[in-house]
Write an enzyme that holds these catalytic residues in place. Structure first.
Site, PDB file in Angstrom:
ATOM      1  NE  ARG A   1      -9.983   5.245  -3.606  1.00  0.00           N
ATOM      2  CZ  ARG A   1      -8.761   4.749  -3.484  1.00  0.00           C
ATOM      3  NH1 ARG A   1      -8.511   3.516  -3.826  1.00  0.00           N
ATOM      4  NH2 ARG A   1      -7.792   5.467  -2.982  1.00  0.00           N
TER       5      ARG A   1
ATOM      6  CG  ASN B   1       3.381   7.887   2.255  1.00  0.00           C
ATOM      7  OD1 ASN B   1       3.158   6.992   3.068  1.00  0.00           O
ATOM      8  ND2 ASN B   1       3.603   7.635   0.972  1.00  0.00           N
TER       9      ASN B   1
ATOM     10  CG  HIS C   1       7.984   5.308  -1.073  1.00  0.00           C
ATOM     11  ND1 HIS C   1       6.939   4.506  -1.497  1.00  0.00           N
ATOM     12  CD2 HIS C   1       8.988   5.123  -1.962  1.00  0.00           C
ATOM     13  CE1 HIS C   1       7.296   3.881  -2.600  1.00  0.00           C
ATOM     14  NE2 HIS C   1       8.533   4.236  -2.903  1.00  0.00           N
TER      15      HIS C   1
END
Ligand code: GAR
Length: 216
Positions: free
Chosen positions: A71, A113, A115
């Site tokens: 990751r 972002n 949402h």
């Protein structure tokens, strides 16, 4: 005569259908919008968002987690990939992974972002499902400035959507997305044109240039 300000360079990150991306690309056709999409980065192949970007002639890059040994290496790679487009603003529009430290270090304060819930209620990957399960009568969508948490960043803009008695996750999500497309395009345009400042939890649009030091 002064020249109109140059549109802000925006990179959009997506994982899915890309209806929000399409709305932003359509809005950005007008110079007066103040932002232009210079690149689309995804974590998946074969998604609708890639077709939309290509249709509109926007350069794309795919950075799949499965192609990296860890990751941490993916986190580095996605940050490097975003950086190749030299963005002033990074917009997560249905990007279903958390951005790690390398992206936050490079673009922190300039990552937005969207949402599908009224944060701080129902954060995470299933905002619509969780609102239904929680019995919410009103939900909606939220634009935030991304921080290191899961949907915990300062709130830039929100819009409400009523939950109907017979709603399912797809019907409710579709109505949220209609409102969300308007909210995201309007908010991104204002941020790009007017700049913004973050003071504690409070975001103020205007009176700042996105590239100045104290503001984002
Ligand atoms: C949007 O509703 C967005 O809020 C959501 O994915 C959808 C993307 O739709 N994002 C999240 O749930 C992130 N936690 P689209 O691909 O059609 O634009």
């Amino acid at each position: 005569m002064t020249n109109p300000p140059r549109p802000r360079r925006v990179v959009v990150l997506v994982s899915g259908a890309g209806s929000t991306l399409r709305a932003v690309l359509e809005a950005a056709r007008e110079d007066a919008y103040g932002a232009r999409v210079v690149g689309v980065v995804t974590d998946k192949d074969g998604i609708g968002a890639l077709d939309i970007a290509r249709e509109c002639g926007v350069p794309t890059a795919v950075v799949r987690l499965a192609d990296f040994e860890s990751r941490a290496l993916w986190d580095e790679a996605i940050a490097r990939t975003i950086a190749t487009f030299d963005p002033e603003i990074v917009l997560l529009a249905g990007f279903m992974r958390l951005l790690g430290e390398p992206s936050l270090e490079r673009f922190g304060g300039r990552i937005l972002n969207t949402h599908p819930a009224l944060l701080p209620a129902y954060p995470g990957a299933h905002g619509v499902r969780d609102a239904l399960a929680g019995g919410a009568k009103v939900t909606g969508c939220t634009v935030i400035v991304v921080d290191a948490g899961v949907d915990t960043g300062p709130i830039v803009a929100q819009a409400a959507v009523e939950v109907l008695d017979d709603d399912t996750e797809p019907t409710l999500h579709e109505r949220i997305k209609e409102v969300e497309r308007v909210l995201v395009t309007a908010t991104l345009g204002r941020l790009a044109r007017e700049g913004w400042t973050v003071s504690g939890r409070t975001v103020r649009i205007g009176a700042a240039n996105p590239t100045t030091e104290e503001s984002s």
